[in-house]
Design an enzyme around this catalytic site. Sequence first.
Site, PDB file in Angstrom:
ATOM      1  N   ASP A 158       5.837  20.559 -13.198  1.00  0.00           N
ATOM      2  CA  ASP A 158       4.705  21.090 -13.951  1.00  0.00           C
ATOM      3  C   ASP A 158       4.401  20.300 -15.222  1.00  0.00           C
ATOM      4  O   ASP A 158       3.371  20.542 -15.861  1.00  0.00           O
ATOM      5  CB  ASP A 158       4.958  22.552 -14.348  1.00  0.00           C
ATOM      6  CG  ASP A 158       4.850  23.512 -13.176  1.00  0.00           C
ATOM      7  OD1 ASP A 158       4.443  23.074 -12.084  1.00  0.00           O
ATOM      8  OD2 ASP A 158       5.187  24.691 -13.362  1.00  0.00           O
ATOM      9  N   LYS A 206       0.572  28.354 -19.285  1.00  0.00           N
ATOM     10  CA  LYS A 206      -0.358  28.142 -18.170  1.00  0.00           C
ATOM     11  C   LYS A 206      -0.283  29.341 -17.251  1.00  0.00           C
ATOM     12  O   LYS A 206       0.702  30.089 -17.214  1.00  0.00           O
ATOM     13  CB  LYS A 206      -0.019  26.852 -17.396  1.00  0.00           C
ATOM     14  CG  LYS A 206       1.377  26.818 -16.749  1.00  0.00           C
ATOM     15  CD  LYS A 206       1.517  27.508 -15.417  1.00  0.00           C
ATOM     16  CE  LYS A 206       2.933  27.346 -14.848  1.00  0.00           C
ATOM     17  NZ  LYS A 206       3.189  28.256 -13.705  1.00  0.00           N
TER      18      LYS A 206
END
Length: 288
Positions: free
Chosen positions: A140, A9
């Site tokens: 996350d 990401k």
Amino acid sequence: MSIWPAPAKLNLFLYITGQRADGYHELQTLFQFLDYGDTLTIELRNDGQIRLLTPVAGVPDEENLIVRAARLLMQRAQESGRLPAGSGADIAIDKRLPMGGGLGGGSSNAATVLVALNHLWGCKLSVDELAALGLRLGADVPVFVRGHAAFAEGVGEILTPANPPEKWYLVAHPGVSIPTPVIFNDPELPRNTQKRSIDCLLTGDFVNDCEVIARKRFREVDAALSWLLEYAPSRLTGTGACVFAEFDTESAARQVLEQAPEWLHGFVARGVNLSPLAQTIAGQAEHW
């Protein structure tokens, strides 16, 4: 045996808007996935064992997020009576994402294990249940479980789906690893950036509040960004150490990568709003 992606990401922007009494920082950030990352190979066992076939030097299996995720799912599914008897797995990882790079590798690995084993074991936990488990492993992890680009608030756990432009990125690793506490404990870290709406943030320039600290404390990060900024808009991702430059085309990104100095190692990838993991699980479900 099945193969599962654990994508990287990027934080397209990251603003620190406050610090809570427990020490955690409140933030606003925009997550987008890359069509690049680690790969997990999973083979089911029928003896209830979880084995990591590719251990990480210096990291006991009990502390590895892959093993922790598998055992957490196993425990949750057992408690709810949704774990078939003898369910176990052998798991191997082809690791491409650097540790301490700000690309979310460990969190992505954990999310892939949760999503894949939930499917392979037939536990039928919902996405919300898996995301809640993931949050116990790291802030996350839920965004990787949900698999859609998202605007995140709170400590990163309050997610709103988003659809930023899917650009091409040159992602560069400066050759250092930055432990997250090094950034968040720095007294000069901006901690009072004004909270704004997602619409307001998407129309402004994208900035990472952690970048000023990473550049100050790690000359390698400063050098990498200084070089990339000659060619394209470039920023730090997460708390670093990786940095990225954005381009409209793959060829433009690759042309710059070809000119990179020897000390700068990187790759080119496409930003995607539906993660490779989400695409894989959708395809698996169709054929199940």
